[in-house]
Design an enzyme around this catalytic site. Structure first.
Site, short mmCIF file in Angstrom:
data_model
loop_
_atom_site.label_atom_id
_atom_site.label_comp_id
_atom_site.label_asym_id
_atom_site.label_seq_id
_atom_site.Cartn_x
_atom_site.Cartn_y
_atom_site.Cartn_z
CE1 TYR A 33 1.01 -0.36 4.44
CE2 TYR A 33 -0.05 1.78 4.43
CZ TYR A 33 0.75 0.85 5.05
OH TYR A 33 1.30 1.12 6.28
NE ARG A 52 6.91 4.09 0.89
CZ ARG A 52 6.65 4.87 1.93
NH1 ARG A 52 7.59 5.09 2.84
NH2 ARG A 52 5.47 5.43 2.08
NE ARG A 100 -6.29 -19.40 3.26
CZ ARG A 100 -5.37 -20.12 3.88
NH1 ARG A 100 -5.21 -21.39 3.58
NH2 ARG A 100 -4.60 -19.57 4.82
CG HIS A 102 0.32 -20.88 2.31
ND1 HIS A 102 -0.84 -21.58 2.51
CD2 HIS A 102 0.64 -20.34 3.50
CE1 HIS A 102 -1.21 -21.48 3.78
NE2 HIS A 102 -0.33 -20.72 4.40
CE LYS A 149 3.03 3.06 3.20
NZ LYS A 149 3.14 3.18 4.64
CD GLU A 182 9.67 1.48 10.78
OE1 GLU A 182 9.56 2.49 10.07
OE2 GLU A 182 9.57 0.32 10.35
CG LEU A 207 8.09 2.26 5.14
CD1 LEU A 207 7.86 1.06 4.24
CD2 LEU A 207 6.80 3.01 5.36
#
Ligand code: PMP
Length: 282
Positions: A33, A52, A100, A102, A149, A182, A207
């Site tokens: 995101y 990014r 579904r 993995h 991210k 962070e 990040l």
């Protein structure tokens, strides 16, 4: 007023916006995101956040779902429909929807793309910056690729909740070596007694905040002495100033850590100078 979201090519009512139950973002947090601040209708640090985004997608081998120009058109239209001039834009891209399992789907699938935006009251952020905020420290329980991210934010969620339950605004995460990495949704900074700005090096433990890089540039322009290295919570408690940075909070002074006041317990002058420098360029 009607709120709109954008999902896979369609603008829809925010309340009706849905993704499939077998979306890999929902099932596995197999998604990335980005968040942009919007001020006076303009996206702050637009380039940095787009760069990014492509890096995060590249690291997970998810194809970029739209060109940057196409994404920009959607963002502008979404801001217009939602009448947002000051606020934020949220973009999520997941690997897509598949039965579904993995491992990645064997055949290429379309990434899922979701965009939302909302108004933000930046005067509340200004007030927080004037008062400064309290921070607690908690163990960093995240994975080894915090530079990507991803929406895999459960440890960040739990850390932020712990901060709120302790009457603080943010939690600083402490790694196995006893260093602050962070904040749960912000980058962490201190100013030493000698006046040197310290923030952790941009390794895989944090990040790489877009605001963090902009503040590094502002610090250079203002002639501040900067070192990118790890620091301990004790060093932060003994510091002359502490602050945090993020796209939506810009620069926010920290006035206490684990209930220990930083210096005189008031926002520091370097933090405020950097906030002003950042906002005057924004
Ligand atoms: N660290 C984490 C864990 C974050 O989630 C964020 C962004 N919300 C930041 C740092 C700050 O990054 P940016 O300046 O790009 O918003």
């Amino acid at each position: 007023m009607m709120r709109y979201a954008y999902v896979n090519g369609q603008y829809c009512r925010h309340g009706d916006a849905t993704i499939h139950v077998e979306d890999r973002g929902f099932q596995f947090a197999d998604a990335v995101y980005e968040v942009w601040s919007v001020r006076n209708g303009v996206l702050l640090d637009a380039d940095g956040h787009f760069q990014r985004l492509s890096r995060s997608l590249g690291e997970l081998r998810i194809p970029m779902p739209r060109s940057r120009a196409a994404l920009m058109r959607v963002i502008k239209e979404l801001l217009r429909r939602n009448r947002v001039r000051d606020g934020l834009v949220y973009l999520q891209v997941s690997r897509g929807q598949a039965k579904r399992d993995h491992a990645f789907p064997r055949h290429p699938i379309e990434p899922t793309i979701v965009l939302t935006c909302k108004r933000l009251d930046f005067t509340a952020a200004d007030a927080r910056a004037e008062d400064g905020i309290a921070v607690i420290t908690v163990p960093d329980q995240r994975w080894a690729r915090c530079d990507i991210k991803t929406v895999n934010l459960l440890p960040n969620v739990l850390a932020k909740q712990a901060a709120h339950e302790a009457g603080a605004t943010e939690a600083w995460l402490v790694d196995g070596a006893g260093h602050v990495t962070e904040g749960s949704s912000t980058n962490a900074w201190i100013v030493t007694k000698a006046g040197k700005l310290i923030t952790r090096q941009a390794d895989n433990g944090i990040l790489h905040g877009i605001t963090r890089s902009r503040i590094l540039q502002c610090a250079q322009t203002l002639g501040f002495d900067v070192e990118q290295r790890s620091f301990t919570p004790q060093e932060a408690i003994d510091a002359r100033e502490a602050f945090l940075t993020s796209a939506t909070s810009f620069v926010t002074p920290v006035v206490s850590i684990d209930n220990h006041p930083i210096a005189n317990g008031k926002p520091g002058s370097l933090a405020l100078a950097l906030r002003q420098a950042y906002l005057s360029e924004a």
